[in-house]
Write an enzyme that holds these catalytic residues in place. Structure first.
Site, PDB file in Angstrom:
ATOM      1  N   ASP A  85       0.812  -1.228   0.000  1.00  0.00           N
ATOM      2  CA  ASP A  85       0.000   0.000   0.000  1.00  0.00           C
ATOM      3  C   ASP A  85       0.844   1.277   0.000  1.00  0.00           C
ATOM      4  OD1 ASP A  85      -2.609  -0.911  -0.226  1.00  0.00           O
ATOM      5  OD2 ASP A  85      -2.793  -1.319   1.914  1.00  0.00           O
ATOM      6  N   ASP A 136      -6.848  -4.657  -3.904  1.00  0.00           N
ATOM      7  CA  ASP A 136      -6.508  -3.291  -3.478  1.00  0.00           C
ATOM      8  C   ASP A 136      -5.269  -2.759  -4.209  1.00  0.00           C
ATOM      9  OD1 ASP A 136      -7.472  -5.220  -1.651  1.00  0.00           O
ATOM     10  OD2 ASP A 136      -7.273  -3.859   0.044  1.00  0.00           O
TER      11      ASP A 136
HETATM   12  N1  GLY Z   1      -7.251  -3.362   2.730  1.00  0.00           N
HETATM   13  C1  GLY Z   1      -7.566  -2.040   2.411  1.00  0.00           C
HETATM   14  C2  GLY Z   1      -9.001  -1.767   2.532  1.00  0.00           C
HETATM   15  O1  GLY Z   1      -9.541  -1.898   3.620  1.00  0.00           O
HETATM   16  O2  GLY Z   1      -9.622  -1.441   1.566  1.00  0.00           O
END
Ligand code: GLY
Length: 372
Positions: free
Chosen positions: A95, A152
């Site tokens: 991320d 994601d």
């Molecule tokens: N894992 C990232 C979200 O909660 O979208």
């Protein structure tokens, strides 16, 4: 397409006032979910937490809209704090796009800051190092299972497209495209729904199965995952102009629109969960709205209203039912849900809901700062 945007300007004026009050209260803190209406500093608990860039991104959007230094100064303070995560390194994950697109890339795009360029490229190098060449995917998380690949990630690979352009180096772009191809093949289903976690063999790269994640089950349809796919594939099209990505984005978008239209434009947390309990996730709607507006920019006149009007319906319905305009209460948009099975954070304000809400409003009046 155009609509009467008076309400957008009114909402942005209220958002400015409210976020300015939050900046004063936070005093450099990095928010996530408020407790009893007040944000705490998540950066003090975990500087590498995946949402640590969103508030700065929101500040950059408002700085771009207002040219008020209050917002850019506060965003830069957060960007500087994230240097600790870059130098610690071990806490970082898939991320990093969410952390440095909203801080350093936003800053660089707005101001041309050389230090921000350096930070953004540093983060891109970290993301690209997660690439599994045999399987052509970027691994998620940092646990013992090195073969997990999640939807994601589609929203993090714009960091790689950006780095490729800045460096005039196709390696980052190649990794992003190959990863997007893998996700499209294994995570996106024929009906336009999307699985959350793909499990792959890290040695030979081969696909094993889809696992349950933040949605109800492995074969269900976590709405925020659908939203990451819509916006992520639309952005892959934006950067590559490969129609395959636009078609993938449209397939997931049509599925999303059909489902969210049935619940007055507020998405259920999972479109394939049992009818009870009824749990919504406003964040999924607002992320999807930004993606739908991105798609609307790339389709023909006949198709455009489908995506544009759905986005407007989602934004207006969410604002009407979930916006809190009390400047003494932190966060604007309520009704977000972290994960289907995490009961304590169902129906809560999430910092990224506010980010996508403001980006969506600014997109409607062509005043957003393109950070992707
Ligand atoms: N894992 C990232 C979200 O909660 O979208």
């Amino acid at each position: 397409m155009s609509i009467n945007t008076d309400w957008v300007h009114e909402s942005l004026a209220k958002a400015q006032a409210k976020i300015a009050a939050e900046v004063d209260r936070l005093d450099g803190g990095i928010p996530y979910i408020p407790t009893n209406g007040k944000y705490t500093d998540v950066g003090a608990r975990d500087i590498a937490w995946w949402t640590n860039g969103f508030f700065a991104g929101l500040l950059w959007q408002l700085a771009h809209y207002t040219e008020d230094k209050k917002f850019s100064d506060a965003a830069e303070k957060i960007e500087e704090r994230l240097d600790e995560a870059l130098s610690d390194f071990v806490g970082l994950h898939h991320d990093v796009g969410f952390m440095w697109l909203h801080t350093s890339v936003a800053n660089y795009r707005k101001t041309g800051s050389a230090r921000s360029l350096q930070r953004g490229l540093h983060a891109a190098a970290i993301l690209s190092s997660r690439y599994n060449e045999a399987g052509q995917w970027l691994r998620a998380w940092n646990g013992n299972d090195t073969g997990l690949v999640i939807i994601d990630s589609m929203m993090n690979i714009p960091l790689l497209y950006w780095a490729s352009q800045e460096l005039n180096d196709t390696r980052y772009d190649s990794i992003a495209r190959l990863h997007a191809d893998t996700i499209s093949k294994y995570h996106v289903r024929a009906d336009g729904s999307v699985g959350h976690i793909g499990s792959f063999d890290p040695d030979n790269g081969e696909f094993i199965e889809i696992l349950g994640g933040q949605g109800y089950a492995a074969d269900s349809s976590w709405s925020r995952g659908q939203a990451w796919a819509i916006y992520g594939f639309a952005l892959s099209y934006h950067h590559t102009k490969d129609e395959y990505y636009l078609n993938t984005a449209k397939r997931v978008a049509n599925y999303f629109i059909a489902n969210v239209g049935a619940t007055d434009w507020i998405p259920l947390v999972d479109f394939k969960a049992p009818a009870e309990p009824v749990i919504y996730d406003t964040s999924a709607g607002l992320i999807a709205a930004c993606g739908l507006l991105e798609i609307a920019e790339h389709v023909n006149e006949r198709e455009r209203p489908t995506f544009y009007n759905a986005a407007v319906n989602i934004i207006q319905s969410t604002e009407k039912k979930y916006a809190n305009w009390d400047n003494d209460v932190d966060s604007i948009i309520d009704g977000g849900t972290e994960a289907y099975h995490t009961v304590e954070t169902r129906g809560v304000p999430l910092v990224y809901s506010d980010y996508y809400y403001v980006e969506a409003l600014l997109r409607l009046i062509d005043k957003d700062l393109f950070i992707w």
